[in-house]
Design an enzyme around this catalytic site. Structure first.
Site, PDB file in Angstrom:
ATOM      1  N   TYR A 166       0.586  -1.219   0.056  1.00 42.33           N
ATOM      2  CA  TYR A 166       0.290   0.442  -0.720  1.00 42.33           C
ATOM      3  C   TYR A 166       0.387   1.039   0.235  1.00 42.33           C
ATOM      4  O   TYR A 166       0.092   2.390  -0.374  1.00 42.33           O
ATOM      5  CB  TYR A 166      -0.782  -0.010   1.753  1.00 42.33           C
ATOM      6  CG  TYR A 166      -2.338  -0.457   0.327  1.00 42.33           C
ATOM      7  CD1 TYR A 166      -1.959  -2.333   1.016  1.00 42.33           C
ATOM      8  CD2 TYR A 166      -3.400  -0.654   0.918  1.00 42.33           C
ATOM      9  CE1 TYR A 166      -2.912  -3.125   0.769  1.00 42.33           C
ATOM     10  CE2 TYR A 166      -4.171  -1.328   0.862  1.00 42.33           C
ATOM     11  CZ  TYR A 166      -4.732  -2.595   0.891  1.00 42.33           C
ATOM     12  OH  TYR A 166      -5.289  -3.396   1.054  1.00 42.33           O
ATOM     13  N   LYS A 233       2.488 -13.650   6.199  1.00 43.27           N
ATOM     14  CA  LYS A 233       2.843 -14.606   4.941  1.00 43.27           C
ATOM     15  C   LYS A 233       3.622 -15.015   5.054  1.00 43.27           C
ATOM     16  O   LYS A 233       4.384 -14.994   4.308  1.00 43.27           O
ATOM     17  CB  LYS A 233       1.845 -14.185   3.346  1.00 43.27           C
ATOM     18  CG  LYS A 233       2.009 -15.550   2.669  1.00 43.27           C
ATOM     19  CD  LYS A 233       0.965 -15.979   2.939  1.00 43.27           C
ATOM     20  CE  LYS A 233       0.829 -17.759   2.059  1.00 43.27           C
ATOM     21  NZ  LYS A 233      -0.080 -18.931   2.423  1.00 43.27           N
ATOM     22  N   ASP A 287      -3.022 -17.246   5.336  1.00 43.84           N
ATOM     23  CA  ASP A 287      -4.284 -18.141   5.350  1.00 43.84           C
ATOM     24  C   ASP A 287      -4.842 -18.995   5.941  1.00 43.84           C
ATOM     25  O   ASP A 287      -6.257 -19.271   6.548  1.00 43.84           O
ATOM     26  CB  ASP A 287      -3.617 -18.874   3.799  1.00 43.84           C
ATOM     27  CG  ASP A 287      -2.516 -19.535   3.901  1.00 43.84           C
ATOM     28  OD1 ASP A 287      -1.733 -18.851   5.681  1.00 43.84           O
ATOM     29  OD2 ASP A 287      -1.995 -20.482   3.283  1.00 43.84           O
ATOM     30  N   ASP A 311      -6.330  -5.123   5.747  1.00 43.45           N
ATOM     31  CA  ASP A 311      -7.447  -5.165   5.281  1.00 43.45           C
ATOM     32  C   ASP A 311      -8.208  -6.220   4.891  1.00 43.45           C
ATOM     33  O   ASP A 311      -9.460  -6.102   5.522  1.00 43.45           O
ATOM     34  CB  ASP A 311      -6.537  -4.182   3.604  1.00 43.45           C
ATOM     35  CG  ASP A 311      -7.498  -3.459   3.255  1.00 43.45           C
ATOM     36  OD1 ASP A 311      -9.192  -3.113   3.605  1.00 43.45           O
ATOM     37  OD2 ASP A 311      -7.707  -2.738   1.951  1.00 43.45           O
TER      38      ASP A 311
END
Ligand code: NAP
Length: 422
Positions: A166, A233, A287, A311
């Site tokens: 971002y 992640k 995930d 987000d």
């Protein structure tokens, strides 16, 4: 009430003549009984929901503190109203006021199409270095939810707000810039990036990670929460997401050793019995976290995560408790904080007195908590819960609830005010 505020020169607005400034201190903020709070009404339904939220908050403060405390609202401009007054979307006056008066309440803003900003919200966060997006997600009894046990969800998400993908470092496919970047990477790092690619950069830094995780752990300690989970992640993006996890553990061990227990320590040292008064710090891969938060919501409490994961995760969690219309949020820096609705301007409902003001009201409740006005905050939460249990709701909830009464935005605010009792 006499004004005792520093004189600041604005171009087209004037600070209120009553009220006092909130001050930044070494350990937080110092709040007078009549703080000046800047307010951005917002575009579209912002006009309806801001009126409703301010009425509810003013009524709670008046009832709880019997006139001894009062918020002095200071309207500042962004979005379409700013365009009309200043000819620009985010004037300097607004940034100056929000920075100076420290605490603000904000409605949703239209993202200008083809203007100088990708998003006014992102511009505000970056200009004021509001590095944490804080989103509590808790079920309110009676709200329609797709989950079987929505009441098990009670998390607070600290999403890093300034970096990750971002950060806005991107070059479009086919541009001269992207050709240079691809040529540089292929030549110097022995890569083969296809020449027809667009490229984005994902910076994640030690400083920005540590200050975010530090804020999440401090919150957990001050609010006696059970755990802080680092969501990343890192199995795939080792030097960004993986580093976020490592630096997160580092700040926990270096600065909060007396308060925290890691999952390894819990198994190996404490035989899986959590020691009294300690906070568990663990991590989850993003995930797997998306399924864990649905299947075992009650195992999670405070969550700290980089920008993109945060987000997605905050909207997914909000969906479990009735959607973003029900979820509050705040963007917080070292002192300055903007409390805002999580949804957009829903233009088709603008000025129809229809929209659900709950997200903004709950954001204003977070604001009261930030001011240290816990009693007023509690009263609003209880009254809002009672109003929903009475099945007095706006159109969006009424269409999902059997036997509910459909109220206008303003009527819903009045019903909440009615329910603020001692
Ligand atoms: P949106 O404004 O959030 O609205 C999408 C739909 O969500 C609405 O049509 C409505 O659904 C429902 N909804 C949202 N808020 C509601 C409320 N308070 N009460 C009841 N229902 C509500 O999303 P969008 O249409 O994608 O975006 C519109 C504009 O808002 C864009 O310019 C966007 O950039 C901006 N935006 C601003 C912010 C912000 O300022 N923080 C955030 C997101 C988007 P139903 O029609 O099904 O009832």
């Amino acid at each position: 009430m006499k004004s005792r505020i520093t004189v600041i020169n604005f171009d087209k607005i004037e600070a209120p003549t009553e009220g006092e400034e909130i001050k930044a201190t070494d350990c937080g903020i110092s709040v007078p009984d009549n703080p000046i709070i800047s307010v951005i009404e917002g575009d579209g339904i912002g006009r309806d929901i801001m009126k409703a939220a301010r009425r509810v908050i003013d009524a709670a403060v008046r009832k709880v503190y019997d006139g001894k405390r009062k918020i002095v609202w200071f309207e500042v401009y962004a979005g379409q109203k700013a365009c009309e007054k200043y000819g620009e979307w985010l004037p300097e006056d607004t940034l100056k006021a929000i920075g100076h008066f420290i605490v603000s309440l904000k409605g949703p803003l239209t993202t200008p199409v083809g203007g100088g900003y990708r998003s006014l919200n992102v511009a505000l966060r970056q200009a004021l270095d509001l590095y944490a997006c804080v989103r509590p997600v808790k079920y309110i009894r009676g709200v329609p939810s797709p989950m079987r046990y929505p009441e098990k969800m009670d998390v607070i998400i600290f999403r890093e707000n300034t970096e990750d993908v971002y950060a806005g470092i991107e070059w479009g496919q086919g541009t001269e810039e992207v050709k240079k970047v691809i040529a540089f990477l292929n030549k110097n790092f022995d890569l083969y990036i296809p020449g027809d690619s667009g490229i984005g950069v994902k910076p994640i830094s030690i400083k920005n990670t540590k200050r975010l995780v530090r804020m999440a752990i401090k919150y957990a300690i001050e609010n006696k929460r059970r755990s802080v989970t680092l969501v990343h992640k890192g199995n795939i993006m080792k030097f960004t997401e993986g580093a976020f996890r490592d630096w997160g553990y580092q700040v926990a061990k270096e600065e909060f050793a007396d308060y925290i227990v890691t999952e390894d320590e819990l198994h190996n040292k404490y035989n899986n019995n959590m020691p009294e008064g300690k906070i568990l710090i663990n991590d989850r891969i993003a995930d797997s976290m998306f399924q864990q938060i649905l299947l075992r919501s009650d195992e999670y409490d405070v969550i700290a995560t980089p920008n993109l994961n945060g987000d997605y995760l905050s909207d997914a969690c909000a969906a479990c408790v009735g959607g973003i219309g029900m979820a509050p949020s705040a963007n917080i820096g070292d002192h300055v904080a903007i409390f805002e609705a999580t949804h957009g301007t829903a233009p088709k409902y603008a000025d129809k007195d229809m929209a659900n003001p709950t997200s903004l009201i709950l954001s204003a409740v977070m604001m009261l908590e930030y001011l240290g006005w816990q009693k007023a905050a509690e009263k609003v939460k209880t009254a809002l819960g009672e109003t929903i249990m009475q099945k007095q709701v706006t159109y969006d909830l009424e269409r999902l609830m059997e036997g509910a009464t459909k109220l206008k935005t303003s009527e819903f605010a009045s019903a909440i005010i009615e329910n603020i009792r001692f």
